[in-house]
Write an enzyme that holds these catalytic residues in place. Structure first.
Site, PDB file in Angstrom:
ATOM      1  CB  CYS A 109      43.524  -0.562  27.698  1.00  0.00           C
ATOM      2  SG  CYS A 109      42.793  -0.689  26.077  1.00  0.00           S
ATOM      3  CG  HIS A 402      47.311   0.584  23.297  1.00  0.00           C
ATOM      4  ND1 HIS A 402      47.536  -0.198  24.359  1.00  0.00           N
ATOM      5  CD2 HIS A 402      45.942   1.038  23.261  1.00  0.00           C
ATOM      6  CE1 HIS A 402      46.737  -0.036  25.133  1.00  0.00           C
ATOM      7  NE2 HIS A 402      45.578   0.506  24.678  1.00  0.00           N
ATOM      8  CB  CYS A 442      42.886   5.632  30.491  1.00  0.00           C
ATOM      9  SG  CYS A 442      43.823   5.645  28.769  1.00  0.00           S
TER      10      CYS A 442
END
Lengths: 456, 342
Positions: A109, A402, A442
């Protein structure tokens, strides 16, 4: 950690170069497609399609048609093996000059934010004058692999020379070998999904359901307000009939969020608190960020928005439960700020990627913890507090969604625009003090990245 | 500790399949007589073979090493994982257990504990000498226990030592009393509803710790480990075979579960360490187990590895726990502790 003498003697905290040998690298703009929920309007669009749409939108917005850009760096987390040169293929199909080099990069990510750092560092070192960072992910068009058994048979079959050998190889096939393997979102070493990992962290830090739902609500409200105010008008290009982030719920409320069933941590001793409302959904989308030197910006009539000042990466040992899977930013940011003599109070904006509401809240709790500050960060006490009005001011991943590798570009472009706007307003009011933002992301594998941006 | 002086050299390492075939035949032939023997409380013989079996020039096979490493999650280096050395030594120990003068039946033996001391790394390509002997035949609450000791040496230096403790449920040593409470009661076979070691009642009730991982173990887990280890004990392969021995289904090899836990510790375990596990409830396949592999808490450091009496300092090493998250009972508890540097 080894630092070059030039680096450690870095003087003025407000100097965006942070090193005498480097020149500043600036964010000049950005463009993304609206983020869609998986299985939605982008269901049949590939990573290549989505990234091309975002890149062409950027080229159109900044007049880059036929332009040779120094380098395009992008990546995807869920990646087909045929996409070994995804970014170059996207460039070849885009409005940019075909002589624009490209590179693929992958860091779960944190892929998107890492592409920004790669190109910004090259610009700072004088290796590039311009660059476009980006990321894309499609949870809808995810690769599906053949089973391990079938894969081995196919590979051995390609090496078999005689009919007899081929027959012997094929005879190894079993019906279950024909079952395909969808991509796993579990951590390979623990078998726990990211949500189940975060559920452990949520319990460890005592993050309540109410606090998570409040953060989720703030994310939706902030993102909705940003869309209403036209903030995204020069940051997003519509695609496939979608003009806004599809996950955004303008009508959500604490009551609605409180009514959702819990999805993670349902089998732990402590009560479960994580729901689909305070976790990010699977999302399709792509983002890009235009970067350049001051000279390149001037030559192209572009206004630098923010300097990419510095960055720090970190990783945690989640395999043995020493830290939560997504807690690495809690380590990266304090080290980054310390290098510049800054504290959380010196930041005008703090962007903490909302993988889950409780990820943000656990990081904030760690920074406010005396014990964590002393024992984990090696500080005299707690690292500090983030004022909520400075946190994720235009909404973040809980509301926007996301698409893994696309998130970094979304945050960096939006934050750079906001920094610039704030700085312009301050200067107009006679205040030329620096305007800074911290961005943390993160990532799977216990990874984390922190970036310091400063308004240009 | 060394084994009996009388050493029998094995010309080749016996294939495990042969040993199990031998054991199955013996089990079939001896089924009647052994039952009579137990009922008559004559019990099994009280002595172990006074012999050390020895095999020279044992070499790891690269293909099998790779498959083992992939299966248990070890990195694909040329260093032999401690559990893979066990796999190399196991046929020699098994050859001892199928001898006519070995007092316990191989099939039906329950692996209740395993202690390995990895003193120095062993590598692919090294010629290994394996020695195995049996020791410590002793009465246990629910049967008879025995230790199978194996030592693996390279260039004349012992680099690895393993002690596998097995329980023959319901088998009584001649002259030893059965459980006072229920004399003469003989469980038919291993019981997967109770702790395999049969000592759960002596311990504190199991409190599941915070998990660090979860393992989904498919139905073919036993067959896959059998393929890389050669341990083709039927209780691990197919549910019907396992049921014949009293289990509810095929059960995972204890050494698979233990090896995966060891792999989870990772390189931080160092080159020399003790790896100790106690097996409790069998892992009936397919299933999902909860796992905690974490640095041991100095406050609760009760090192139980071999030779840890020499002291390795507190807070070093890792504790291993694998349990059934639904029934909240342990499958495996253990530790990996660095050996004090000589």
């Amino acid at each position: 950690m080894a630092r070059t003498p030039a680096r450690s003697s870095s003087p003025a905290p407000s100097d965006p170069t942070s090193s005498p040998t480097a020149r500043p690298a600036y964010v000049l703009g950005g463009n993304r497609v609206p983020f869609a929920r998986a299985g939605g309007p982008y269901a049949h669009a590939s990573n290549q399609d989505l990234l091309t749409a975002a890149l062409d939108g950027l080229a159109a917005r900044y007049g880059l048609q036929d332009e040779v850009i120094g380098q395009v760096a992008a990546g995807a987390v869920l990646k087909h093996s045929r996409d070994f040169n995804l970014t170059r293929e996207v460039v070849l199909g885009s409005a940019l000059s075909s002589r624009t080099p490209a590179v693929d990069l992958q860091e779960a990510c944190a892929t998107g934010v890492e592409t920004v750092l790669l190109l910004a560092n090259k610009i700072r070192l004088g290796q590039l004058e311009s660059g476009i960072a980006g990321g894309v992910d499609s949870a809808s068009d995810a690769p599906i692999a053949v089973s391990e058994g079938l894969r081995r048979v196919l590979l051995d079959l390609s090496r078999a020379r005689t009919v007899g050998q081929r027959a012997a190889v094929l005879a190894r096939l079993r019906p279950k070998d024909l079952t395909p393997n969808p991509p796993r979102v579990d951590e390979p070493r623990t078998g726990l999904s990211m949500g189940e990992h975060q559920a452990l962290t949520t319990v460890e830090w005592g993050i309540t359901r109410e606090a998570q739902d409040e953060l989720a609500l703030a994310s939706h409200r902030n993102l909705a307000a940003a869309w209403e105010s036209g903030f995204f008008d020069d940051l997003v290009t519509g695609y496939r009939g979608l003009a806004r982030d599809a996950n955004l719920r303008t009508d959500t409320s604490l009551e609605k969020l409180a009514g959702l069933r819990t999805t993670f941590g349902n089998h732990l001793a402590a009560p479960a608190t994580m729901t689909a409302g305070n976790s990010t959904p699977l999302t399709d989308g792509a983002s890009t960020v235009l970067l350049g030197s001051a000279q390149w910006a001037a030559d192209h009539g572009l206004t630098p928005l923010a300097a990419v000042v510095d960055a720090e990466v970190a990783a945690v040992d989640f395999v043995h439960g020493e830290d939560g899977l997504l807690m690495a930013p809690a380590y990266a940011a304090p080290r980054l700020l310390a290098r510049h003599g800054l504290t959380l109070d010196d930041l005008d904006y703090v962007e903490i990627h909302e993988a889950f509401a409780s990820t943000v809240l656990a990081i904030l709790a760690a920074w406010e913890s005396e014990t964590f500050g002393r024992e984990r960060l090696g500080l005299p006490g707690a690292f500090g507090s983030v004022k909520r009005e400075r946190l994720n001011v235009h909404g973040s991943s809980l509301a926007a969604g996301h698409p893994f590798a696309a998130t970094g570009g979304r945050i960096v472009a939006s934050t750079a625009k906001e920094l610039h706007a704030r700085h312009v307003a301050q200067v107009a009011a006679g205040d030329d003090s620096p305007v800074r933002a911290l961005v943390t992301v993160c990532a799977a594998g216990g990874l984390g990245v922190a970036v310091l941006l400063e308004a240009a | 500790m060394t084994g009996p002086l009388r050493t029998v050299e094995l010309p080749t390492v016996p294939p495990l399949g042969d040993s199990y075939r031998h054991a199955l035949t013996a089990a079939a032939a001896g089924a009647v007589s052994r039952r009579v023997g137990r009922a008559g409380r004559g019990g099994a013989t009280t002595t172990l073979p006074d012999v050390t079996l020895s095999a020279h020039g044992v070499q790891a096979d690269a293909e099998r090493l790779t498959a083992y490493q992939h299966l248990v999650g070890e990195p694909g280096t040329d260093v032999l994982p401690a559990g893979f050395v066990h796999v190399l030594a196991f046929p020699v120990a098994t050859a001892l257990m199928v001898r006519d003068d070995f007092p316990l039946p191989l099939l039906g033996l329950v692996h209740v504990a395993n202690r390995v001391e990895q003193r120095r790394p062993l590598r692919l390509g090294q010629e290994l000498d394996v020695r195995s002997w049996a020791t410590g035949l002793r009465a246990h609450r629910s049967g008879t226990q025995v230790d199978l000791v194996s030592e693996v040496a390279a260039d004349g230096v012992t680099a690895w030592r393993g002690v596998s403790t097995y329980l023959a449920k319901g088998v009584r040593l001649a002259g030893s009393a059965g459980p006072a409470s229920e004399p003469g009661s003989v469980p038919a076979s291993a019981d997967d509803d109770g702790a395999g070691a049969g000592e759960a009642t002596d311990r504190q009730p199991f409190e599941p710790p915070v998990p660090t991982a979860t393992w989904r173990l498919p139905a073919d887990t036993g067959r896959r480990y059998a393929a890389v280890s050669g341990d083709v004990n039927p209780i691990h392969l197919w549910a019907p075979a396992a049921r014949a021995f009293g289990f509810h289904g095929a059960i995972a090899h204890g050494m698979f579960t233990a090896a995966r836990a060891l792999a989870t510790v990772g390189a931080v375990r160092g080159e020399s360490f003790t790896w100790s596990v106690d097996f409790a409830a069998p892992v009936v396949l397919p299933t999902t187990v909860a796992v905690r592999v974490a640095r041991r808490d100095p406050a609760t450091d009760t090192s139980n590895g071999i030779d840890t009496s020499t002291g390795t300092g507190t807070g070093t090493g890792h504790d291993l726990t694998v349990w059934d998250p639904r029934r909240r009972r342990p499958h495996l508890t253990g530790s990996v502790v660095p050996l004090p540097t000589a």
